[in-house]
Scaffold this active site. Structure first.
Site, short mmCIF file in Angstrom:
data_model
loop_
_atom_site.label_atom_id
_atom_site.label_comp_id
_atom_site.label_asym_id
_atom_site.label_seq_id
_atom_site.Cartn_x
_atom_site.Cartn_y
_atom_site.Cartn_z
N ALA A 1 19.23 45.48 113.02
CA ALA A 1 18.93 46.74 113.68
C ALA A 1 18.25 47.63 112.66
CB ALA A 1 20.22 47.37 114.17
N GLY B 1 21.76 42.55 113.65
CA GLY B 1 21.28 42.51 115.03
C GLY B 1 20.34 41.34 115.30
N GLU C 1 22.62 38.52 115.91
CA GLU C 1 23.27 38.80 117.20
C GLU C 1 22.33 38.50 118.36
OE1 GLU C 1 24.46 42.78 115.75
OE2 GLU C 1 26.43 42.30 116.57
N GLU D 1 26.74 43.72 108.08
CA GLU D 1 27.05 45.12 108.45
C GLU D 1 28.10 45.77 107.56
OE1 GLU D 1 26.44 42.71 110.61
OE2 GLU D 1 25.20 43.49 112.22
N1 COA Z 1 16.15 48.14 109.08
C1 COA Z 1 15.12 48.89 108.67
N2 COA Z 1 14.21 48.47 107.78
C2 COA Z 1 14.35 47.23 107.31
C3 COA Z 1 15.42 46.39 107.67
C4 COA Z 1 16.35 46.91 108.62
N3 COA Z 1 17.37 46.18 109.04
N4 COA Z 1 15.31 45.22 107.01
C5 COA Z 1 14.21 45.32 106.24
N5 COA Z 1 13.62 46.53 106.42
C6 COA Z 1 12.42 47.05 105.79
C7 COA Z 1 12.67 47.46 104.34
O1 COA Z 1 13.23 48.76 104.28
C8 COA Z 1 11.28 47.38 103.76
O2 COA Z 1 10.56 48.53 104.18
P1 COA Z 1 9.60 49.30 103.13
O3 COA Z 1 8.60 48.26 102.71
O4 COA Z 1 9.01 50.40 103.95
O5 COA Z 1 10.49 49.75 102.01
C9 COA Z 1 10.66 46.19 104.51
O6 COA Z 1 11.45 46.01 105.69
C10 COA Z 1 10.72 44.90 103.72
O7 COA Z 1 12.06 44.64 103.32
P2 COA Z 1 12.54 44.44 101.81
O8 COA Z 1 13.98 44.82 101.72
O9 COA Z 1 11.57 45.13 100.88
O10 COA Z 1 12.37 42.85 101.68
P3 COA Z 1 13.15 41.91 100.66
O11 COA Z 1 12.47 40.60 100.72
O12 COA Z 1 13.34 42.57 99.34
O13 COA Z 1 14.62 41.74 101.30
C11 COA Z 1 16.19 41.43 103.11
C12 COA Z 1 14.79 41.10 102.55
C13 COA Z 1 16.25 40.86 104.52
C14 COA Z 1 17.25 40.76 102.23
C15 COA Z 1 16.41 42.96 103.10
O14 COA Z 1 15.31 43.56 103.77
C16 COA Z 1 17.66 43.41 103.79
O15 COA Z 1 18.75 43.30 103.24
N6 COA Z 1 17.53 43.99 105.02
C17 COA Z 1 18.62 44.57 105.75
C18 COA Z 1 19.50 43.51 106.32
C19 COA Z 1 20.67 44.14 107.01
O16 COA Z 1 21.58 44.69 106.41
N7 COA Z 1 20.67 44.06 108.35
C20 COA Z 1 21.75 44.52 109.15
C21 COA Z 1 21.43 45.83 109.74
S1 COA Z 1 22.77 46.39 110.74
#
Ligand code: COA
Length: 259
Positions: free
Chosen positions: A66, A112, A115, A135
């Protein structure tokens, strides 16, 4: 009709729906959720479509969760509404759709995103895919049915470990757990799903719709889903939630206090 965040490609009797927000790793904001619900409802109403494949654009992510930026400032009530409406408008809708939906997990399927994949009728992953429910690392719990569908698919102990550690597992482990049906190379993921879809398309769509209904009826108890909505909302009132989401957006590690 054209969608802002979705690409739709119809071939034979299969619709390939691609969530197209690659700069945010296809994270589910409210528009993506709304568009997906509408699109899947429309495809269900099209009797030429016998199967739907759902995937994410790019080679990195199915859906990374999400949209954290969208809900970081939400109150308890707004958190509850977010989970309840999301479940109703998309996740339960997918599960109940009479047209089968195959999740083609082409990379990260987190929060999400996992999910959403679990709401689909079956899942195929590419070898590079990674899955998890992170989460609690944000100070919240899964709110789109993850606390219910994950234990149903892989058992309570494994689901607890994944939820409580916030760890990601790779595609092979997901297959061993029964979370995904199969693992293939990324380059052949969509073709593999299309082959499954074409086999489904040979069979009676009415009977398949009935089978979906009967399978779902065996998991009819909504007590857990309702509890998840309440507890997801409750988490929004905690300091840990503020710290977890702020830390993510500031790209630092959170310091939780348990308050
Ligand atoms: N919501 C909003 N933005 C998100 C996102 C999310 N769930 N997941 C990734 N993004 C965005 C990042 O903020 C980043 O944006 P920016 O370039 O404007 O800063 C872009 O997507 C790329 O992600 P980034 O984190 O730079 O890539 P990465 O390869 O370093 O890491 C992940 C990849 C998937 C490990 C990392 O993005 C992450 O942990 N995301 C969140 C996962 C999460 O907790 N999801 C559950 C949400 S309830």
């Amino acid at each position: 009709m054209p969608y802002h965040y979705l690409l739709i490609d119809i071939e034979a009797q299969t619709a390939l729906v691609t969530i197209n927000r690659p700069d945010k790793l296809n994270a589910l904001n409210s528009e993506v959720i709304q568009e997906l619900g509408k699109c899947l409802g429309e495809l269900e109403g099209n009797n030429k479509i016998r199967c739907i494949i759902l995937t994410g654009s790019g080679e990195k992510a199915f859906v990374a969760g999400a949209d954290i930026a969208e809900f970081a400032e939400f109150s308890v009530e707004e958190g509850k509404t977010l989970a309840a409406q999301g479940q109703e408008k998309l996740f339960n809708l997918v599960e109940k759709l009479s047209t089968p939906v195959i999740a083609a997990i082409n990379g990260f399927a987190l929060g999400g995103g996992l999910e959403l994949a679990m709401s689909c009728h079956m899942r195929v992953a590419s070898a590079n895919a990674r899955m998890g429910l992170p989460e609690v690392s944000l100070g919240v719990i899964p709110g789109y049915g993850g606390t219910q569908r994950l234990p149903r698919l892989i058992g309570k102990g494994r689901a607890f470990e994944l939820i409580a550690t916030a760890n990601m597992i790779d595609a092979q482990k997901a297959a061993n757990y029964g979370l995904v049906n199969d693992v293939v190379e990324l380059a052949s993921l969509i073709e593999t799903c299309k082959t499954i879809a074409s086999k489904i398309a040979r069979n009676s769509p009415t009977a398949i719709g009935f089978a979906i209904e009967a399978i779902n009826a065996g998991f009819d108890d909504k007590t857990g889903f309702n509890a998840e909505v309440e507890l997801f909302g409750k988490a929004f009132g905690t300091n840990d939630f503020k710290e977890g989401t702020t830390a993510f957006l500031e790209k630092r590690k959170p310091e939780f206090t348990g308050s």
